[in-house]
Design a protein around this motif. Structure first.
Motif, PDB file in Angstrom:
ATOM      1  N   PHE A   1       0.714  -1.180  -0.065  1.00  0.00           N
ATOM      2  CA  PHE A   1       0.026  -0.199   0.212  1.00  0.00           C
ATOM      3  C   PHE A   1       0.967   1.410  -0.042  1.00  0.00           C
ATOM      4  CE2 PHE A   1      -2.204   3.262   2.471  1.00  0.00           C
ATOM      5  CZ  PHE A   1      -3.146   3.583   1.662  1.00  0.00           C
TER       6      PHE A   1
ATOM      7  N   GLU B   1       1.992   2.250  -3.630  1.00  0.00           N
ATOM      8  CA  GLU B   1       1.155   2.278  -4.253  1.00  0.00           C
ATOM      9  C   GLU B   1       0.537   3.878  -3.975  1.00  0.00           C
ATOM     10  OE1 GLU B   1      -1.400  -0.162  -6.337  1.00  0.00           O
ATOM     11  OE2 GLU B   1      -0.142  -1.563  -6.390  1.00  0.00           O
ATOM     12  N   TRP B   2       0.552   4.190  -2.727  1.00  0.00           N
ATOM     13  CA  TRP B   2      -0.092   5.236  -2.303  1.00  0.00           C
ATOM     14  C   TRP B   2       0.861   6.340  -2.610  1.00  0.00           C
ATOM     15  CZ3 TRP B   2       2.308   8.833   1.665  1.00  0.00           C
ATOM     16  CH2 TRP B   2       1.061   9.525   2.398  1.00  0.00           C
TER      17      TRP B   2
ATOM     18  N   TYR C   1       0.201   7.091  -6.193  1.00  0.00           N
ATOM     19  CA  TYR C   1      -1.101   7.719  -6.401  1.00  0.00           C
ATOM     20  C   TYR C   1      -1.156   9.036  -6.059  1.00  0.00           C
ATOM     21  CZ  TYR C   1      -4.761   3.993  -6.852  1.00  0.00           C
ATOM     22  OH  TYR C   1      -5.659   3.130  -7.091  1.00  0.00           O
ATOM     23  N   LEU C   2      -0.322   9.474  -4.933  1.00  0.00           N
ATOM     24  CA  LEU C   2      -0.115  10.975  -4.632  1.00  0.00           C
ATOM     25  C   LEU C   2       0.415  11.665  -5.743  1.00  0.00           C
ATOM     26  CD1 LEU C   2       0.803  11.398  -0.904  1.00  0.00           C
ATOM     27  CD2 LEU C   2      -1.251  11.975  -2.033  1.00  0.00           C
TER      28      LEU C   2
ATOM     29  N   PHE D   1      -2.093  12.111  -8.492  1.00  0.00           N
ATOM     30  CA  PHE D   1      -3.220  12.986  -8.077  1.00  0.00           C
ATOM     31  C   PHE D   1      -2.895  14.463  -8.017  1.00  0.00           C
ATOM     32  CE2 PHE D   1      -7.322  11.297  -6.095  1.00  0.00           C
ATOM     33  CZ  PHE D   1      -7.098  10.075  -6.711  1.00  0.00           C
TER      34      PHE D   1
ATOM     35  N   VAL E   1      -5.105  10.869 -15.273  1.00  0.00           N
ATOM     36  CA  VAL E   1      -6.226  10.475 -14.870  1.00  0.00           C
ATOM     37  C   VAL E   1      -6.307   8.888 -15.218  1.00  0.00           C
ATOM     38  CG1 VAL E   1      -8.612  10.821 -15.392  1.00  0.00           C
ATOM     39  CG2 VAL E   1      -7.240  12.575 -15.019  1.00  0.00           C
TER      40      VAL E   1
ATOM     41  N   ALA F   1      -4.364   6.839 -12.808  1.00  0.00           N
ATOM     42  CA  ALA F   1      -4.768   6.705 -11.563  1.00  0.00           C
ATOM     43  C   ALA F   1      -6.118   5.481 -11.505  1.00  0.00           C
ATOM     44  CB  ALA F   1      -5.156   7.853 -10.782  1.00  0.00           C
ATOM     45  N   ILE F   2      -6.797   5.646 -12.465  1.00  0.00           N
ATOM     46  CA  ILE F   2      -7.875   4.778 -12.662  1.00  0.00           C
ATOM     47  C   ILE F   2      -7.454   3.360 -12.865  1.00  0.00           C
ATOM     48  CG2 ILE F   2     -10.009   4.034 -13.965  1.00  0.00           C
ATOM     49  CD1 ILE F   2     -10.589   7.036 -14.258  1.00  0.00           C
TER      50      ILE F   2
ATOM     51  N   LEU G   1      -4.428   2.223 -11.998  1.00  0.00           N
ATOM     52  CA  LEU G   1      -3.720   1.594 -10.831  1.00  0.00           C
ATOM     53  C   LEU G   1      -4.963   0.955  -9.906  1.00  0.00           C
ATOM     54  CD1 LEU G   1      -1.040   1.672 -10.111  1.00  0.00           C
ATOM     55  CD2 LEU G   1      -1.406   3.777  -8.965  1.00  0.00           C
ATOM     56  N   GLY G   2      -6.155   1.785  -9.871  1.00  0.00           N
ATOM     57  CA  GLY G   2      -7.308   1.209  -8.898  1.00  0.00           C
ATOM     58  C   GLY G   2      -7.857  -0.320  -9.425  1.00  0.00           C
ATOM     59  N   VAL G   3      -8.043  -0.170 -10.788  1.00  0.00           N
ATOM     60  CA  VAL G   3      -8.617  -1.124 -11.390  1.00  0.00           C
ATOM     61  C   VAL G   3      -7.537  -2.372 -11.306  1.00  0.00           C
ATOM     62  CG1 VAL G   3      -9.197  -2.405 -13.647  1.00  0.00           C
ATOM     63  CG2 VAL G   3     -10.146  -0.020 -13.106  1.00  0.00           C
TER      64      VAL G   3
ATOM     65  N   GLY H   1      -5.346  -2.863  -8.649  1.00  0.00           N
ATOM     66  CA  GLY H   1      -5.597  -3.250  -7.507  1.00  0.00           C
ATOM     67  C   GLY H   1      -6.653  -4.048  -7.291  1.00  0.00           C
ATOM     68  N   ALA H   2      -7.845  -3.743  -7.630  1.00  0.00           N
ATOM     69  CA  ALA H   2      -9.205  -4.488  -7.369  1.00  0.00           C
ATOM     70  C   ALA H   2      -8.890  -6.145  -8.304  1.00  0.00           C
ATOM     71  CB  ALA H   2     -10.427  -3.830  -7.942  1.00  0.00           C
ATOM     72  N   LEU H   3      -8.346  -6.000  -9.368  1.00  0.00           N
ATOM     73  CA  LEU H   3      -8.264  -7.312  -9.927  1.00  0.00           C
ATOM     74  C   LEU H   3      -7.064  -8.236  -9.148  1.00  0.00           C
ATOM     75  CD1 LEU H   3      -8.140  -6.222 -13.704  1.00  0.00           C
ATOM     76  CD2 LEU H   3      -9.692  -7.808 -12.833  1.00  0.00           C
TER      77      LEU H   3
ATOM     78  N   LEU I   1      -7.153   7.985   0.150  1.00  0.00           N
ATOM     79  CA  LEU I   1      -6.588   6.637  -0.680  1.00  0.00           C
ATOM     80  C   LEU I   1      -6.747   5.842   0.176  1.00  0.00           C
ATOM     81  CD1 LEU I   1      -4.036   8.313  -2.948  1.00  0.00           C
ATOM     82  CD2 LEU I   1      -5.937   7.352  -3.797  1.00  0.00           C
TER      83      LEU I   1
ATOM     84  N   TYR J   1      -8.695   2.087   0.312  1.00  0.00           N
ATOM     85  CA  TYR J   1      -7.820   0.770   0.413  1.00  0.00           C
ATOM     86  C   TYR J   1      -8.286  -0.004   1.661  1.00  0.00           C
ATOM     87  CZ  TYR J   1      -5.589   0.901  -4.014  1.00  0.00           C
ATOM     88  OH  TYR J   1      -5.376   0.733  -5.129  1.00  0.00           O
TER      89      TYR J   1
ATOM     90  N   VAL K   1     -14.261  -4.361  -9.315  1.00  0.00           N
ATOM     91  CA  VAL K   1     -13.235  -3.803 -10.299  1.00  0.00           C
ATOM     92  C   VAL K   1     -13.805  -2.550 -10.625  1.00  0.00           C
ATOM     93  CG1 VAL K   1     -12.035  -4.422 -12.177  1.00  0.00           C
ATOM     94  CG2 VAL K   1     -12.080  -5.962 -10.606  1.00  0.00           C
TER      95      VAL K   1
ATOM     96  N   GLU L   1     -14.493   0.050  -8.173  1.00  0.00           N
ATOM     97  CA  GLU L   1     -13.229   0.788  -7.854  1.00  0.00           C
ATOM     98  C   GLU L   1     -12.882   1.918  -8.771  1.00  0.00           C
ATOM     99  OE1 GLU L   1     -11.518  -0.546  -5.050  1.00  0.00           O
ATOM    100  OE2 GLU L   1      -9.788   0.508  -5.129  1.00  0.00           O
TER     101      GLU L   1
ATOM    102  N   ILE M   1     -12.653   5.747  -7.875  1.00  0.00           N
ATOM    103  CA  ILE M   1     -11.176   6.674  -8.168  1.00  0.00           C
ATOM    104  C   ILE M   1     -11.521   7.818  -8.907  1.00  0.00           C
ATOM    105  CG2 ILE M   1      -8.967   6.539  -9.197  1.00  0.00           C
ATOM    106  CD1 ILE M   1      -8.706   4.742  -7.061  1.00  0.00           C
TER     107      ILE M   1
ATOM    108  N   LEU N   1     -10.893  11.655  -8.002  1.00  0.00           N
ATOM    109  CA  LEU N   1     -10.300  12.361  -8.910  1.00  0.00           C
ATOM    110  C   LEU N   1     -11.023  13.552  -9.146  1.00  0.00           C
ATOM    111  CD1 LEU N   1      -8.717  10.225 -11.309  1.00  0.00           C
ATOM    112  CD2 LEU N   1      -7.553  11.789  -9.921  1.00  0.00           C
TER     113      LEU N   1
ATOM    114  N   SER O   1     -10.980  15.878  -6.256  1.00  0.00           N
ATOM    115  CA  SER O   1      -9.549  16.086  -5.914  1.00  0.00           C
ATOM    116  C   SER O   1      -9.199  17.443  -6.986  1.00  0.00           C
ATOM    117  CB  SER O   1      -8.598  15.302  -6.283  1.00  0.00           C
ATOM    118  OG  SER O   1      -7.368  15.722  -6.277  1.00  0.00           O
TER     119      SER O   1
ATOM    120  N   VAL P   1      -5.892  16.606  -1.940  1.00  0.00           N
ATOM    121  CA  VAL P   1      -5.921  15.076  -1.755  1.00  0.00           C
ATOM    122  C   VAL P   1      -6.258  14.709  -0.429  1.00  0.00           C
ATOM    123  CG1 VAL P   1      -4.836  13.035  -2.781  1.00  0.00           C
ATOM    124  CG2 VAL P   1      -4.125  15.135  -3.372  1.00  0.00           C
TER     125      VAL P   1
END
Lengths: 651, 212, 302
Positions: A393, A396-397, A400-401, A404, A418, A421-422, A424-426, A428-430, C99, C103, C136, C139, C143, C147, C150, C156
């Motif tokens: 985490f 990745e945080w 992300y920062l 962002f 943009v 970042a999306i 990265l989220g996808v 992570g969920a996968l 974030l 998470y 998925v 998420e 995000i 964003l 943000s 953030v």
């Protein structure tokens, strides 16, 4: 100056390991651990604030004097190499012991020391020629480690594919270093951002190191090599060896000028790698292949950070801040991925060792026989899914920062930040889906075949290696504030202008939050357990799905678990499905076979190489040994030349 | 006034996505009808109250919002078509394509050399996005009627572009297109019915075997 | 107020109120359906009863079967602590806390899904596979929503992001976040909280083998998660920056109430969607958040 002696100690240990590793396993282990301690010590001392270490010897190798150099960037990779190398050595003493692998264990120890030495050499070398020599040695050592168990055809094939792919990358690197030396006039490496004309060379760097890093679609060699190698080798290949590709990219994107499009290409390549890598991972049934594809994803995550850093450096202004954040995240992810991927490969190796299979559909319910392995795999899963409070985490945080901040500035880089970042989220969920699948199908539920029923827990050395890496995952996650000076040092070494910029990453509150969450988790779990114990706990069959005799084969399989999300990626996964439904009142049998091929290899590379072969066979007909025809070629060639001169002259 | 116009164009762009995402024919037809009606109001907003403009607006709303959808619905009922749309490109991919196209259209319109009075409006991106949506529908759907809806959205995009020239060209051209289209839909309605009776299917994939 | 005092106070209020939300939803559903329905406090009774009961644990399950729900509960509670309440900043605000919150919710998902897979039942496997797959897209939507907030505020940190007046895309953002709320909390168009023994569900099926205190923990955690998403939705859409603390709290409470009633109405008036259209609906939510982001961006640039 303690760095020099530490490195000398490491070199000594590795040299001793190469010489004596075959005969004396205990001495080898001691020497390797000494080398690992030395390397780690050197790297940490340097990262904690020591000056760059430079060493020149008058001794020429290949016509060039030896020039070694350790700075913030290479120290990050050296530390990772030492840790995983040491842990893998401990693990392999039991996993690939002389008793079980009489023929190859001794050989494996030597190649292991050789691999560590050559990777260390690549990291330290500041001379293009020596870099290439080390790179080649590293590739060869890795090849022999992958094919340690050369009796199986799949292993040999994986080894050859690895060797061929690596050399395809090495060709690019040869071209790169040769062109570099040609235009600079020396093989010496170092910061040369002022040579603007070198910028196009970056594409060679990207291709050459991209192959080694396993960047999608250059990853074709990676899954089979990592799946078929012995597990301690998989761990160092996935954890460290592919990071050498990342090292090359980070190193030369920092030292050389880059073309304007480089950052965009790198970040987009990272995005593609991240999503497709984890999509392929989700579809796999082979546990180690799943882990290998997950490495493709993590390389993607690292490259997203690196690409953002390159964009930030090109952008200037506040780009320095968010670029530095993203690079810090990328470099930290190099560490983190090395730690948790090695941990996961170690636990997968332990499963393989105990059951003899990597196929998840044949496993299940292993936690009872192997509680330590199950715990290690669960912890690794939490880390790899980038969940707090573990280390995945934190990195990745940071990325992300960076992204962002890039978005909020609304500069041109925001257009790619943009989607990054999306993505990265996808991803992570996968990854969460993938590792819930892997962890629970293998370790939970009931045993699907007889193999896992006879499983046994691994011994103390393998357990020790896993516990060490797990402690690193936990430590990096709980105390990220300790990493701040290290990351500042490493990122400042990448770009000189970043020395005075404060990236503004509040690692201290994050560390406090992680610690608080971890403590709350511990307290919560203990409280619930205590309460459950007080109320009374009965073990029984809870719910039978309404069937009279539920069997282990009724459980969800890895294929059915991943199918839902994998179907979204059918266009690239190209699953092959064979289905025979039961027919009639008394069906004689039904078959469902799902296979996920290596799309890039089977559908793209293989046809392409067959095409090249066809063309070359056709061309080969020109070479038949008849003198008369050769003279015809000669005359025709002269005629064409004459024609060209004639036409050129007339203009 | 620009703000109101932009809201309307934004609504039309949203309806594009609705059309791409709707999995049933009545929903698709409804989206197209609503989009036509929304577009029909626009000339009145852009132009001073003029009887010709008002007339055309009323004609557009009536034609696109009422007549054509009614024709389509009737054809659907008469031919007894299944309501479920059988996609060639799945709904989620076509939705993502449409969204990507919309974003690209907005980005592209910023790069185009537009007149200053048009630069602030969403007319150009809206028109580009609608044309693209129309194409996606035409490529990605198999039923004849959903393809007609694709044509209609395509035409709506052209109509939006035509609004840019509302001061320069008479609305006659637009009216002519509209008339053509109405007749076209009318004819298609009849043909669809005939095809259905003759071949028992309206799936364009199966109609390819009709060649010679 | 010192954080040592504030955190427990907030926790007591939020965790105490959370089980009200499912009660209100059920009341709304009963009211629309013309029934009397269970009392609003029903979940409190259930929780109290479950907490006192013993546990029946599958012979196959490991200790993770009990640890998973506990982890999930702690993670959700930690996430809600990070949320500011209008002008009252979160007791633990820092750059990037949003974030961490996202998470932590993922960690909660890890806990519940891992525990559900423990028994090896195909039912749980089915539910878990759906839960993690649909997450998925959810998420991606979250995000994108974050964003857009943000971009609007240039920050953030949750406290700064949720305070100011919403931009042009507020309606889109609200619609997108509401859809995500329904999906994440397994509400009607995605899942049916009433069916317990059918193949059509996601969340309920995961708790099928749980009993006693772990089940209580799961149920309470789900209620807290619903509260968290309602708070996030309300604070993201309503401008709370300028008003005084008591007014803001009142507005938030009213907003959460409205959202809850909205969930109840959706549940009464809509049927559950077919599973193949769930990704479509979630993609729509994602696109709404994405377009809200683009509008925020254009609004900022103009």
């Amino acid at each position: 100056m303690i760095v020099g002696p530490c490195i000398a100690l490491a070199a000594l240990g590795l040299a001793g390991g190469i010489v004596g590793g075959r005969r004396w396993p205990r001495v080898w282990l001691a020497l390797t651990l000494m080398a690992a301690t030395g390397g780690l010590g050197a790297a940490l001392v340097l990262l904690a604030g020591g000056a760059d270490w430079v060493w020149r010897s008058a001794l020429p190798v290949g016509g060039e004097v030896i020039h070694l150099r350790l700075d913030g960037v290479s120290a990050v990779f050296l530390a990772l190499m030492s840790v995983v190398g040491g842990a893998g050595a401990v693990y392999s003493r039991e996993y690939w012991s002389d008793r079980e692998q009489r023929r190859s264990a001794g050989r494996g120890r030597r190649w292991w020391s050789g691999l560590m030495a050559s990777m260390g050499w690549v990291l330290l070398s500041a001379n293009g020629l020596h870099f290439l020599l080390g790179w080649e040695a590293f590739t060869v050592c890795a090849f022999f480690l992958v094919t340690l168990d050369g009796r199986m055809k799949a292993v040999r094939r994986a080894g050859w594919l690895y060797l061929a792919a690596s050399h395809a990358g090495t060709v690019c690197l040869f071209a790169f270093f040769a062109l570099l030396a040609h235009s600079v006039g020396s093989w010496e490496l170092g910061p040369m951002r002022e040579h603007v004309e070198l910028a196009p060379l970056f594409w060679l760097v990207l291709a050459g190191f991209g192959v080694k890093a396993g960047l999608f679609p250059l990853h074709v060699w990676l899954p089979s090599a990592h799946a078929n190698a012995p597990s301690h080798v998989s761990a160092i290949l996935s954890g460290v060896a592919i990071k050498m590709g990342v090292y090359g990219l980070v190193r030369f994107s920092g030292w050389l000028p880059v073309p304007a499009a480089a950052g965009w290409v790198v970040i987009v390549a990272g995005m593609v790698s991240a999503v497709l890598g984890i999509a392929f991972a989700l579809a796999q049934d082979d546990l180690k292949r799943l882990l290998a594809y997950c490495s493709v994803e993590n390389i993607g995550v690292i490259l997203i950070g690196l690409g953002a850093a390159m964009l930030g450096a090109a952008h200037g202004g506040n780009g320095l801040q968010w670029g530095r954040l993203a690079l810090a995240g990328a470099l930290l992810h190099v560490w983190n991925h090395g730690a948790f991927k090695a941990l996961l490969f170690f636990s997968a190796g332990s499963v393989l060792h105990a059951t003899g299979t990597r196929e998840m559909s044949r496993l299940g319910g292993l936690w009872r026989a192997m509680p330590w392995t199950a715990g290690a795999f669960a912890l690794g899963s939490v880390a790899v899914a980038a969940l707090p409070p573990l280390n995945g985490f934190v990195s990745e945080w940071l990325i992300y920062l960076g992204l962002f901040d890039a978005v909020t500035t609304q500069g041109p880089a925001a257009a790619v930040a943009v989607p990054a970042a999306i993505v990265l989220g996808v991803a992570g969920a996968l990854a969460l889906a993938t590792f819930i699948k892997a962890g629970t199908i293998v370790f939970m539920g009931a045993a699907r075949t007889r193999r896992p029923a006879h499983a046994h827990e691994c011994g103390v050395l393998m357990r020790g290696a896993m516990c060490g890496l797990a402690a690193i995952c936990l430590g990096l996650g709980l105390a990220p504030q300790l990493l701040r000076p290290i990351l500042l040092r490493a990122t400042a070494a990448w770009h000189p202008a970043w020395g005075g910029v404060d990236p503004g990453a509040p690692l201290v509150p994050l560390g406090t939050a992680s610690l608080a969450v971890a403590m709350a988790l511990a307290v919560g779990v203990v409280l619930v357990f205590a309460h459950v114990r007080r109320n009374g706990l009965n073990r029984s069959v809870t719910w039978d799905c309404g069937y009279a005799t539920p069997g282990a084969r009724m459980q969800y399989t890895s294929g059915s678990f991943g199918d839902l999300a994998a179907r979204w990626f059918r266009w690239i996964l190209r699953p092959e499905r064979r289905l025979r439904r039961p027919r009639g009142p008394l069906p004689d049998g039904a078959v469902l076979v799902d296979r996920h091929p290596e799309t890039m290899l089977d559908r793209v590379l293989r046809p392409a190489s067959t095409g090249v072969l066809h063309v070359s066979t056709a061309v080969r007909r020109l070479q038949h040994g008849r003198l008369q025809s050769y003279i015809v070629y000669l005359v025709a060639g002269i005629a064409v030349l004459a024609l060209m001169v004639l036409l050129g002259g007339s203009q | 006034m620009t703000a109101t116009l932009n809201v309307l164009v934004g609504l039309a762009m949203g309806l594009n996505l609705v059309a791409l995402g709707s999995s049933r024919l009545p929903g698709l037809i409804r989206a197209v009808a609503l989009q036509g009606a929304v577009l029909g109001v626009m000339p009145v907003l852009m132009h001073a109250m003029d009887w010709r403009v008002t007339l055309v607006a009323i004609a557009t709303v009536a034609g696109k919002g009422l007549v054509i959808p009614t024709l389509l619905r009737r054809a659907m009922r008469a031919a007894n078509i299944e309501r479920e749309i059988d996609p060639f490109i799945g709904f989620v991919p076509s939705l993502l394509l449409g969204a990507g196209g919309t974003i690209a259209a907005v980005a592209l319109a910023q790069a185009l050399p537009l007149l200053p009075e048009h630069a602030g409006t969403l007319l150009v991106p809206g028109s580009l996005a609608s044309v693209l949506t129309g194409f996606v529908l035409l490529i990605g759907r198999t039923k004849a009627i959903s393809q007609v809806c694709g044509y209609l959205i395509l035409e709506n995009g052209i109509f939006l572009f035509g609004l840019l020239l509302i001061h320069a060209t008479p609305l006659l051209v637009e009216a002519g297109i509209l008339l053509d289209l109405t007749v076209g839909v009318f004819v298609i309605g009849i043909i669809v019915d005939r095809i259905q009776r003759a071949f028992d299917t309206l799936d364009t994939r199966k109609l390819t075997v009709l060649r010679e | 107020m010192t954080p040592y005092l504030e955190v427990p106070l907030r926790l007591v209020v939020l965790l105490g109120l959370a089980p009200l939300l499912p009660g209100i939803i059920n009341k709304v559903k009963a009211w629309v359906g013309g029934r009397r329905g269970p009392p609003v406090l029903q979940l409190y009774y259930d929780l109290a009863r479950l907490w006192r009961k013993g546990v029946v644990m599958s012979t196959l399950a490991s200790p993770g079967f009990i640890a998973g729900p506990a982890v999930a509960w702690v993670a959700v509670v930690a996430a809600i602590v990070l949320l500011p309440l209008g002008p009252a900043e979160a007791p633990f605000a820092f750059r990037g806390d949003v974030l961490l919150m996202i998470y932590l919710l993922a960690l909660a998902r890890f806990g519940t899904t891992w525990a559900a897979m423990e028994t090896g039942s195909a039912f749980e496997g089915m539910g878990v596979a759906r839960e993690v797959s649909y997450a998925v897209i959810a998420e991606a939507a979250i995000i994108a929503a974050v964003l857009s907030l943000s971009v609007q505020t240039g920050s953030v940190s949750l406290s700064a992001m949720l305070a100011p007046a919403p931009g042009a895309g507020a309606v889109l953002l609200a619609a997108g976040l509401f859809t995500v709320l329904l999906a994440e909390n397994c509400r009607v168009p995605f899942d049916d909280p009433n069916t317990h023994l059918e193949l059509t569900m996601i969340h309920e099926v995961m708790a099928l083998d749980h009993s006693g205190p772990p089940l209580a923990v799961i149920l309470h955690g789900a209620a807290v998660k619903l509260l968290l998403f309602s708070l996030l939705l309300v604070e993201a859409v309503l401008p709370l920056g300028g008003v005084s603390a008591p007014v803001a709290l009142a507005i938030i409470a009213a907003g959460v109430f409205v959202v809850t009633i909205g969930v109840g109405l959706v549940e009464s008036l809509l049927a559950r969607f077919a599973f193949r259209s769930v990704p479509l609906l979630l993609t729509t939510a994602f696109l709404m958040c994405l377009f809200a982001l683009l509008m925020a961006w254009k609004g900022g640039a103009a």
